[in-house]
Design a protein around this motif. Structure first.
Motif, PDB file in Angstrom:
ATOM      1  N   LYS A 408       0.822  -1.214   0.000  1.00 20.31           N
ATOM      2  CA  LYS A 408       0.000   0.000   0.000  1.00 20.31           C
ATOM      3  C   LYS A 408       0.855   1.262   0.000  1.00 20.31           C
ATOM      4  CE  LYS A 408      -4.396  -1.337   2.084  1.00 20.31           C
ATOM      5  NZ  LYS A 408      -5.341  -1.023   3.185  1.00 20.31           N
ATOM      6  N   GLU A 411       2.960   1.367  -3.595  1.00 22.77           N
ATOM      7  CA  GLU A 411       2.057   1.718  -4.702  1.00 22.77           C
ATOM      8  C   GLU A 411       2.180   3.191  -5.096  1.00 22.77           C
ATOM      9  OE1 GLU A 411      -2.738   1.414  -5.742  1.00 22.77           O
ATOM     10  OE2 GLU A 411      -2.033   1.202  -3.671  1.00 22.77           O
ATOM     11  N   ASP A 415       6.915   1.514  -8.416  1.00 24.36           N
ATOM     12  CA  ASP A 415       6.136   0.420  -9.009  1.00 24.36           C
ATOM     13  C   ASP A 415       6.898  -0.903  -8.961  1.00 24.36           C
ATOM     14  OD1 ASP A 415       3.699  -0.408 -10.528  1.00 24.36           O
ATOM     15  OD2 ASP A 415       5.244  -0.999 -11.981  1.00 24.36           O
ATOM     16  N   PHE A 418       6.557  -2.240  -5.571  1.00 27.03           N
ATOM     17  CA  PHE A 418       5.152  -2.630  -5.424  1.00 27.03           C
ATOM     18  C   PHE A 418       4.922  -4.015  -6.022  1.00 27.03           C
ATOM     19  CE2 PHE A 418       0.826  -2.518  -7.418  1.00 27.03           C
ATOM     20  CZ  PHE A 418       0.096  -2.624  -6.240  1.00 27.03           C
TER      21      PHE A 418
END
Length: 444
Positions: A408, A411, A415, A418
């Motif tokens: 979370k 993000e 990326d 993530f």
């Protein structure tokens, strides 16, 4: 003659032989070997009574003399039992170093019928002193010798030693090993034997370790099985431990009203006994229940009552969880300064006492504190510390929640990181097959 009698005769033969300065070979002849005499002295089960009497005759010990020697031996054993009880009590009331000195003074050989008891008490002393590796060695010796001694077959020293080995590993955050040793203790327990309270201690400890492993359903099943026999438990601290466990597990499984009822009943018993630690624990559980019901005012009052016990007999390390949960309450109320203060206290206590489960929770909550305020870069290091602890101590059920929180944050920042979080979450899911809900509630 019973096997314990042969053990006693063997001890008498050994003492007389040594007093006279004789070797095993000096007593051996074409009818009896040194190895057989050694087996007699050690009380090896398969030795016949005829062989024992043969050696006694060689030592010029007749039946009347043997009876007198056995009476003296039993009187000495009764005195030794009393000595060992008094030494164990010394450790239990907080004097482990003095107890160790007394045990060293006794200096029982491994062949002595009560050597296993000596090792067990010595292990308890080392446990009290947090010398856990020395304690483990003593408990393993106690188990080895107790399992070989018919004289101790009903003593439950083996079960008691497994109980303490479980605690050794629990103190080192090795929950799976703690659970395994506890289950061994349950298998070794003799229902009609001595130290009967260990049956319930083992059940309580098993439930604690399962709860710490987030296996709430299994833990609750253990507690409910013991609950039917609660009136048979003579040890009030163990009884109160079951109240704390049941209230906690009912809360964890969403049975809030039942949890409150059990907690209140436990509080009544704890207040009558002036058990500060139980009062503290139950008020903390009550606070968590009211938080789950989003009854913030009641929750805060419960936390205040728990923290009111600071400075009493309640150990400082137990406050880590309370401060963490209070931090969650303040986050919900957006009382950011107060939240950060108590969460930092939880982290400090967790680090001071190397309490991995509570420290991990505190790191996650500190990460949540920053993430909810959209301070993503500040949140990630705390989630990473929690992830490291989860890997180190194999808390697989917590990893998925930690990685999801981290994702979370990434993000909005990176990326690539993530996607890496998502991949790791998938790997954890694949490895464990089914994610089990853990005790870290999502704060939104």
């Amino acid at each position: 003659m019973t096997q314990p009698g042969i053990n006693e005769i063997g001890a008498i033969i050994r003492n007389i032989r040594k007093e006279r300065g004789l070797r095993l070979e000096d007593l051996a002849d074409q009818n009896i070997s040194p190895a057989t005499i050694s087996n007699i002295e050690r009380g090896v089960p398969h030795v016949s009574l005829d062989k024992c009497m043969y050696v006694l005759n060689k030592l010029d010990i007749d039946q009347n003399q043997l009876s007198d020697l056995l009476a003296d031996k039993r009187q000495g054993m009764d005195h030794l039992e009393f000595e060992l009880l008094s030494i164990e009590t010394m450790n239990d009331i907080g004097s482990p170093n003095d107890a160790l000195k007394e045990l060293n003074r006794l200096n029982l050989a491994d062949s002595h019928p009560y050597a296993a008891v000596m090792y067990y008490i010595k292990g308890k002393c080392y446990n009290s002193l947090k010398k856990l590796h020395k304690a483990e060695k003593c408990f393993h010796n106690a188990i080895r010798l107790a399992s070989q001694s018919d004289a101790l077959e009903n003593s439950n020293i083996e079960a008691a030693s497994y109980t303490e080995l479980g605690l050794c590993h629990y103190y080192q955050n090795n929950l799976e090993e703690a659970l395994s040793f506890t289950e061994n203790g349950m298998e070794a327990f003799v229902s009609e034997g001595e130290r009967p309270h260990f049956r319930f201690v083992l059940l309580r400890n098993k439930a604690i370790y399962l709860e710490r492993l987030n296996r709430f359903g299994e833990a609750l099943k253990v507690v409910e099985g013991a609950w039917k026999e609660l009136d048979q438990i003579g040890h009030m601290q163990v009884v109160l431990g079951f109240y704390c466990l049941k209230a906690e597990l009912l809360y964890r499984t969403g049975q809030y009203d039942d949890a409150i009822e059990v907690a209140r009943e436990g509080l009544d018993k704890a207040r009558m006994e002036c058990k500060h630690d139980t009062i503290f624990t139950l008020w903390t559980i009550m606070a968590s229940i009211h938080m789950a019901k989003r009854e913030w005012r009641n929750a805060e009052r419960c936390f205040q009552l728990a923290l009111f016990l600071k400075g009493t007999s309640v150990k400082e390390k137990f406050f880590a969880f309370t401060y963490s949960r209070l931090g969650v309450l303040y986050i919900h109320q957006e009382r950011w300064n107060e939240a950060e203060k108590v969460i930092d206290l939880a982290i400090q206590i967790g680090e001071r006492y190397h309490d991995a489960p509570r420290l991990l929770d505190a790191f996650v909550i500190k990460g949540d504190f920053h993430r909810i305020q959209k301070q993503y870069r500040e949140a990630i290091p705390f989630y990473q510390k929690a992830e490291k602890l989860a890997h180190q101590y194999k808390y697989k059920n917590k990893l998925g929640k930690i990685l999801f929180r981290m994702a979370k944050c990434w993000e909005f920042l990176d990326d690539k990181e993530f996607q890496a979080c998502l991949q790791n979450m998938y790997n954890i899911k694949k490895e464990t097959e089914e994610m089990v809900e853990d005790d870290l509630e999502e704060i939104s």
